[in-house]
Design an enzyme around this catalytic site. Structure first.
Site, mmCIF file in Angstrom:
data_model
loop_
_atom_site.group_PDB
_atom_site.id
_atom_site.type_symbol
_atom_site.label_atom_id
_atom_site.label_comp_id
_atom_site.label_asym_id
_atom_site.label_seq_id
_atom_site.Cartn_x
_atom_site.Cartn_y
_atom_site.Cartn_z
ATOM 1 N N HIS A 1 -6.768 38.044 63.459
ATOM 2 C CA HIS A 1 -7.972 37.205 63.454
ATOM 3 C C HIS A 1 -7.728 35.958 64.289
ATOM 4 O O HIS A 1 -6.663 35.349 64.196
ATOM 5 C CB HIS A 1 -8.316 36.806 62.011
ATOM 6 C CG HIS A 1 -9.544 35.978 61.883
ATOM 7 N ND1 HIS A 1 -9.530 34.695 61.380
ATOM 8 C CD2 HIS A 1 -10.837 36.235 62.200
ATOM 9 C CE1 HIS A 1 -10.758 34.212 61.383
ATOM 10 N NE2 HIS A 1 -11.575 35.122 61.873
ATOM 11 N N SER A 2 -8.696 35.625 65.140
ATOM 12 C CA SER A 2 -8.689 34.366 65.870
ATOM 13 C C SER A 2 -7.425 34.207 66.729
ATOM 14 O O SER A 2 -7.077 35.113 67.485
ATOM 15 C CB SER A 2 -8.842 33.211 64.866
ATOM 16 O OG SER A 2 -9.079 31.993 65.501
ATOM 17 N N LEU A 3 -6.717 33.084 66.594
ATOM 18 C CA LEU A 3 -5.510 32.833 67.392
ATOM 19 C C LEU A 3 -4.419 33.865 67.116
ATOM 20 O O LEU A 3 -3.577 34.129 67.983
ATOM 21 C CB LEU A 3 -4.986 31.417 67.104
ATOM 22 C CG LEU A 3 -3.759 30.966 67.900
ATOM 23 C CD1 LEU A 3 -4.090 30.793 69.373
ATOM 24 C CD2 LEU A 3 -3.196 29.667 67.336
ATOM 25 N N CYS B 1 -4.665 36.934 67.190
ATOM 26 C CA CYS B 1 -4.799 38.003 68.191
ATOM 27 C C CYS B 1 -3.959 37.683 69.428
ATOM 28 O O CYS B 1 -3.293 38.566 69.984
ATOM 29 C CB CYS B 1 -6.259 38.179 68.609
ATOM 30 S SG CYS B 1 -7.374 38.561 67.255
#
Length: 582
Positions: A250-252, A254
């Protein structure tokens, strides 16, 4: 959780760390002693007059043994101590007033068949920014995703003997980074807001810092490997039977997971930039002395690279370098991911091949899937980084959880986002659907990014045509999105040849002419990568922009999407065996 000691009444297991300490102390004191032959909860009464024969001090509690099978847990908090003192002075016993009875073993007896289903696939769930602010959040989010997936499993995949296990990966809390330096330089005014930003957005700055980036990467890498080793030690048959591993980030998270898998390093990018500058210098005019010095510098650097390579070869021959991750990633699911922006800023540009290898080689990860909500401000698309013309092709719409007989994702054809200026600039969808461009199929008309108006099957289009251009046609185009079920698509597939001429499907080669008059590129992606959640019919986009980035965890649509890809091979084998039986 794994449980040995359970709380009376609720039968919830104690935390594993405390449970292990109590178990060790229990065996040291009572190993070899005889237990009651019958274990009946009705006749077991609290001990009122017995003194504790043994006691164990824990960090926040203490445990008293009154006999081999009469064990009580007491809180050592100040309020609990005061309450115990008062109740004991009133004549109540310590155990009956504030003690919690513990049982060694569960209330139901185990049988040989009593075991969880075989785990064929494990999913590591990696958090993004903000974990420092709420350290247990990824565990809660993963629990939500696991519970949602269980509901989907029971409904759609109950015929399969295996199941998918979701495991949270909490990598942020163990990192030291700058210690408390940033906190010490933070002004006191609006402190709450500043602390929230320090605990969330600061992670992005840490990751772009050359000083702390490696610490973040190693933190996640080591935690992934630790959890995988721990899981395999407790499930020894997982590797033997070819168990698979996927990652949901999720988000950063990734971006960090991607960099771990690919081994990307900013130093390598810097070296490439220097090399490019050298090439540009060579092409420009320069004096004889400058050129001579530049050649000497080039030869010296080449010699230095050769020596470094030889040194690396010698080291590699003596020490076998372990792989970055101890497992191969089967599927890499990105949720609300800014990965595309990071790749674009690193110089990744669209190519001419439709292969995923352009950004993530298949040898590293079998399948890359980018999931996002249309209004998520942090999420970006990946497909236009592989083939540029996909910026005008809409992402694949994720099926709703309760869709009957959904069309398989690999059979869904691409739709254009802006096929004509008339369609995109029309103020109302009625005008767009009532008078489509003669060179544009009605299937391609879209009003907003991520929101299909008449993305429906051929049979539905013909039905609308028979209604006419009046009020019926207007209502049909208004609610066409809600009737865009895969069943109507399939009906259109089997229609007569005349219907095929009236409503051509976008994306089937050869591709149609666009409104600008030139032929669209015929290169397509091997597999679609961008998948978009459908917006609710009464959903506020402004409110969604605030909530959508954290709304992935409890979505039934996403749970079904994840399991569809992870169970794909098992489902195909089950369908094949059932057909063989028939």
């Amino acid at each position: 959780m794994r449980g040995q000691w359970f709380i009376d009444g609720t039968w919830q297991p104690l935390e594993e760390e405390e449970s292990n300490l109590i178990e060790q102390e229990h065996l040291n004191c009572f190993k070899g002693q005889q237990l009651q032959e019958s274990f009946d909860m009705e006749i077991s009464k609290p001990v009122d007059g017995k003194e504790a024969i043994h006691s164990l001090k824990l960090s926040r509690n203490h445990v008293d043994w009154h006999s081999v099978d009469e064990v009580y847990l007491y809180s050592d908090a100040t309020t609990s101590k005061i309450a115990r003192t008062v109740t004991q002075k009133l004549g109540f016993s310590k155990a009956s007033s504030s003690g919690t009875r513990l049982h060694r073993g569960y209330v139901e007896e185990a049988t040989l068949e009593d075991k969880p289903p075989q785990t064929s696939h494990i999913v590591f769930v990696v958090h993004g920014i903000g974990q420092k602010m709420d350290q247990g959040r990824i565990i809660k989010n993963t629990a939500m995703m696991r519970d949602t997936a269980r509901k989907v499993e029971e409904k759609y995949f109950s015929n399969l003997a295996t199941h998918v296990e979701f495991l949270p990966v909490e990598w942020r809390s163990k990192l030291t980074l700058d210690g408390d330096t940033v906190d010490s330089i933070t002004p006191d005014k609006v402190r709450g807001l500043r602390d929230m930003l320090n605990s969330s957005a600061m992670d992005i700055m840490y990751y772009t810092s050359p000083l702390y980036r490696d610490e973040l990467v190693k933190g996640l890498q080591q935690e992934l490997n630790r959890l995988y080793s721990l899981f395999c030690s407790r499930n020894p048959e997982f590797e033997e039977k070819g168990g698979k591993v996927s990652i949901v980030s999720h988000s950063l998270g990734c971006v960090i997971t991607y960099d771990i898998m690919t081994g990307w390093n900013p130093v390598r990018l810097y070296e490439q930039l220097l090399q490019k500058e050298e090439e540009e210098l060579e092409e420009g005019w320069m004096s004889y002395e400058e050129r001579r010095l530049l050649e000497e510098l080039y030869l010296t650097k080449q010699r230095l690279r050769e020596i470094e390579e030889r040194l690396h070869e010698l080291k590699a021959s003596t020490i076998s370098k372990p792989p970055v991750l101890k497992f191969k990633v089967e599927n890499f699911f990105c949720m609300g991911s800014p990965l595309a922006v990071f790749l674009a800023l690193r110089g990744i540009r669209p190519g001419s091949s439709g292969s995923q290898d352009h950004i993530l080689p298949r040898t590293i990860c079998n399948r890359l899937l980018n999931i996002f909500h249309p209004t998520d401000p942090v999420a970006y698309r990946l497909e236009p980084l592989i083939l540029k013309h996909y910026s005008n092709i809409s992402p694949v719409q994720i099926h709703w959880y309760n869709t009957a007989n959904p069309l398989p994702y690999e059979h869904m054809k691409p739709n254009f986002l802006h096929p004509s200026k008339e369609a995109t600039s029309a103020p109302e969808p009625e005008s767009a659907s009532a008078a489509p461009s003669p060179t544009t199929s009605p299937v391609m008309v879209r009003r907003h990014y991520g929101e299909s108006i008449t993305n429906i099957g051929k049979a539905s289009i013909l039905g609308a045509a028979s209604i006419g251009k009046g009020l019926g046609g207007m209502l049909f185009s208004r609610f066409g999105r809600s009737s865009a079920t895969p069943q109507t698509m399939e009906t259109g597939k089997d229609g007569p040849e005349g219907d095929e001429k009236k409503a051509t499907t976008v994306g089937t080669p050869p591709l149609p002419h666009s409104s600008s008059g030139f032929l669209e590129p015929t290169v397509e992606l091997e597999h679609r990568i961008d998948f978009e959640l459908r917006e609710g019919l009464v959903e506020s986009r402004y409110w969604s922009a605030v909530t959508s980035h954290t709304a992935y965890w409890s979505s039934l649509d996403i749970a079904l999407f994840l399991l569809t890809f992870m169970y794909k091979q098992d489902q195909e084998e089950a369908d094949k065996s059932s057909l063989d039986t028939i």
